[in-house]
Design an enzyme around this catalytic site. Structure first.
Site, PDB file in Angstrom:
ATOM      1  N   GLU A  48     -18.351 -97.207 -62.943  1.00 43.33           N
ATOM      2  CA  GLU A  48     -17.093 -98.090 -63.162  1.00 43.33           C
ATOM      3  C   GLU A  48     -16.048 -97.211 -63.558  1.00 43.33           C
ATOM      4  O   GLU A  48     -15.974 -96.518 -64.724  1.00 43.33           O
ATOM      5  CB  GLU A  48     -17.344 -99.170 -63.931  1.00 43.33           C
ATOM      6  CG  GLU A  48     -15.956-100.013 -63.977  1.00 43.33           C
ATOM      7  CD  GLU A  48     -16.102-101.236 -64.264  1.00 43.33           C
ATOM      8  OE1 GLU A  48     -17.342-101.788 -64.604  1.00 43.33           O
ATOM      9  OE2 GLU A  48     -15.162-102.145 -64.632  1.00 43.33           O
ATOM     10  N   ASP A  64     -21.101-110.375 -65.012  1.00 42.51           N
ATOM     11  CA  ASP A  64     -20.691-111.151 -66.088  1.00 42.51           C
ATOM     12  C   ASP A  64     -19.140-111.159 -66.021  1.00 42.51           C
ATOM     13  O   ASP A  64     -18.399-111.850 -66.915  1.00 42.51           O
ATOM     14  CB  ASP A  64     -21.193-110.516 -67.514  1.00 42.51           C
ATOM     15  CG  ASP A  64     -20.955-108.923 -67.683  1.00 42.51           C
ATOM     16  OD1 ASP A  64     -20.169-108.644 -66.676  1.00 42.51           O
ATOM     17  OD2 ASP A  64     -21.002-108.652 -68.655  1.00 42.51           O
ATOM     18  N   SER A  65     -18.369-110.537 -64.894  1.00 39.74           N
ATOM     19  CA  SER A  65     -16.935-110.748 -64.690  1.00 39.74           C
ATOM     20  C   SER A  65     -16.978-112.347 -64.135  1.00 39.74           C
ATOM     21  O   SER A  65     -15.696-112.718 -64.100  1.00 39.74           O
ATOM     22  CB  SER A  65     -16.536-109.685 -63.436  1.00 39.74           C
ATOM     23  OG  SER A  65     -17.515-109.955 -62.449  1.00 39.74           O
ATOM     24  N   LYS A  87     -28.797-105.911 -64.106  1.00 33.98           N
ATOM     25  CA  LYS A  87     -28.007-104.740 -64.179  1.00 33.98           C
ATOM     26  C   LYS A  87     -27.744-104.751 -65.825  1.00 33.98           C
ATOM     27  O   LYS A  87     -27.533-105.771 -66.401  1.00 33.98           O
ATOM     28  CB  LYS A  87     -26.609-105.143 -63.484  1.00 33.98           C
ATOM     29  CG  LYS A  87     -25.740-103.788 -63.631  1.00 33.98           C
ATOM     30  CD  LYS A  87     -24.544-103.661 -62.753  1.00 33.98           C
ATOM     31  CE  LYS A  87     -23.621-104.478 -62.650  1.00 33.98           C
ATOM     32  NZ  LYS A  87     -22.909-104.601 -64.008  1.00 33.98           N
ATOM     33  N   GLU A 105     -25.736-102.632 -68.698  1.00 33.11           N
ATOM     34  CA  GLU A 105     -24.722-101.507 -69.119  1.00 33.11           C
ATOM     35  C   GLU A 105     -25.377-100.731 -70.133  1.00 33.11           C
ATOM     36  O   GLU A 105     -25.601-100.968 -71.324  1.00 33.11           O
ATOM     37  CB  GLU A 105     -23.299-102.321 -69.519  1.00 33.11           C
ATOM     38  CG  GLU A 105     -22.541-103.050 -68.701  1.00 33.11           C
ATOM     39  CD  GLU A 105     -21.203-103.752 -69.219  1.00 33.11           C
ATOM     40  OE1 GLU A 105     -20.812-103.136 -70.100  1.00 33.11           O
ATOM     41  OE2 GLU A 105     -20.813-104.567 -68.154  1.00 33.11           O
ATOM     42  N   ASP A 155     -26.249-109.540 -63.991  1.00 32.36           N
ATOM     43  CA  ASP A 155     -26.014-108.910 -65.073  1.00 32.36           C
ATOM     44  C   ASP A 155     -26.503-109.584 -66.364  1.00 32.36           C
ATOM     45  O   ASP A 155     -26.565-110.776 -66.566  1.00 32.36           O
ATOM     46  CB  ASP A 155     -24.480-109.056 -65.253  1.00 32.36           C
ATOM     47  CG  ASP A 155     -23.650-107.784 -64.910  1.00 32.36           C
ATOM     48  OD1 ASP A 155     -24.327-106.722 -64.474  1.00 32.36           O
ATOM     49  OD2 ASP A 155     -22.414-107.877 -64.641  1.00 32.36           O
TER      50      ASP A 155
HETATM   51  O1  KIV Z   1     -19.408-107.956 -63.832  1.00 30.18           O
HETATM   52  C1  KIV Z   1     -19.148-107.202 -62.835  1.00 30.18           C
HETATM   53  O2  KIV Z   1     -18.409-107.825 -61.833  1.00 30.18           O
HETATM   54  C2  KIV Z   1     -19.293-105.974 -62.627  1.00 30.18           C
HETATM   55  C3  KIV Z   1     -18.839-105.101 -61.773  1.00 30.18           C
HETATM   56  C4  KIV Z   1     -17.472-104.418 -62.135  1.00 30.18           C
HETATM   57  C5  KIV Z   1     -19.698-103.947 -61.203  1.00 30.18           C
HETATM   58  O3  KIV Z   1     -20.304-105.531 -63.449  1.00 30.18           O
END
Ligand code: KIV
Length: 265
Positions: free
Chosen positions: A178, A41-42, A109, A111, A80
């Protein structure tokens, strides 16, 4: 790549994970043979122009996940679950995880720590593999009060370790750590039998993940200590566009080779 192979890599071979948000990038990552592609989600910070991951929606994740799958048909893709697509309602969380799988992800993924175990178990029950994410979790930026290294105080170290063990017990196949100190990342890595994948978590994790844009230098103003720039793509692209602009202005592009002529090819 499969979950089983990722699990077997612990203590044998470092795992390489890189983010991708579009088909051309995914194609590069597949060609390079990275172990896992992360549709993170970056996406929000690196592509959509948001100042954090918080505004990213499930719909945006799905569009970019589909593009990554088209660019990397044979890769192992983790996607994510974005902020507010999970956590508040178990059924909704599991359905949203399932939508990521339907749209091309091999795993999702999530969090957070022990509080996610119920969602994770439900996901696993219906065949959705889950990767955990602990330490600095960007979706909780407002709780942390900024981008801060986690796991420094004794209580924070204990919580991190407890959460990692809880995630392992409820069945995640790996955990991203992280922005935590190297000491606690090492301890967590040694205590778990599943792999840890670090970003700003030092040298002893079982794998490393970086953001594509940071690796290739597409965002030159952003240079976090834990990252490394392997190319200056921003400069290369800028130079290409400046040369194109100059050639159009001075009328050297298009040249004879670029035009179609009657009776020609
Ligand atoms: O969204 C992302 O890029 C991440 C990484 C920082 C692991 O979750």
């Amino acid at each position: 790549m499969t979950i089983q192979k990722i699990l077997k890599m612990k203590n044998k071979e470092k795992i390489v994970m890189v983010t991708a948000y579009d088909a051309p990038t995914a194609k590069i990552l597949e060609k390079a043979g990275v172990d896992i592609i992360l549709v993170g989600d970056s996406l929000g910070n690196n592509v959509l122009g948001y100042d954090s991951t918080i505004p990213v929606t499930l719909e945006e994740m799905i569009i970019h996940l589909q593009a990554v799958r088209r660019g990397a048909p044979n890769s192992f893709i983790v996607a994510d679950l974005p902020f507010l697509s999970y956590g508040y309602n178990i059924e909704e969380s599991v359905k949203n995880a399932g939508l990521l799988i339907k749209n091309g992800a091999n795993a999702v993924k999530i969090e957070g720590g022990a509080q996610n175990c119920e969602i994770i178990k439900k996901c696993l029950n219906i065949g959705i593999p889950v990767m955990g994410h602990l330490g600095f979790t960007p979706q909780s930026l407002n709780m942390f009060g900024g981008y801060k290294v986690q796991g420094k105080e004794e209580s924070a170290k204990k919580k991190l370790l407890d959460d990692a063990l809880a995630l392992e017990n409820c069945g995640v196949f790996s955990i991203v750590l992280e922005m935590v100190t190297e000491t606690i990342a090492k301890e967590v890595t040694e205590k778990l039998s599943i792999p840890t994948i670090g970003i700003g978590a030092g040298r002893y994790c079982d794998g490393q993940v970086l953001v594509f844009h940071d690796i290739v230098g597409l965002n030159p103003e952003f240079k976090p200590k834990f990252s490394k720039t392997y190319a200056n793509t921003f400069e290369i692209m800028l130079n290409a566009i400046e040369r194109f602009k100059a050639e159009v202005k001075e009328k050297t592009f298009p040249s004879k080779e670029n035009v179609f002529e009657e009776g020609g090819k």
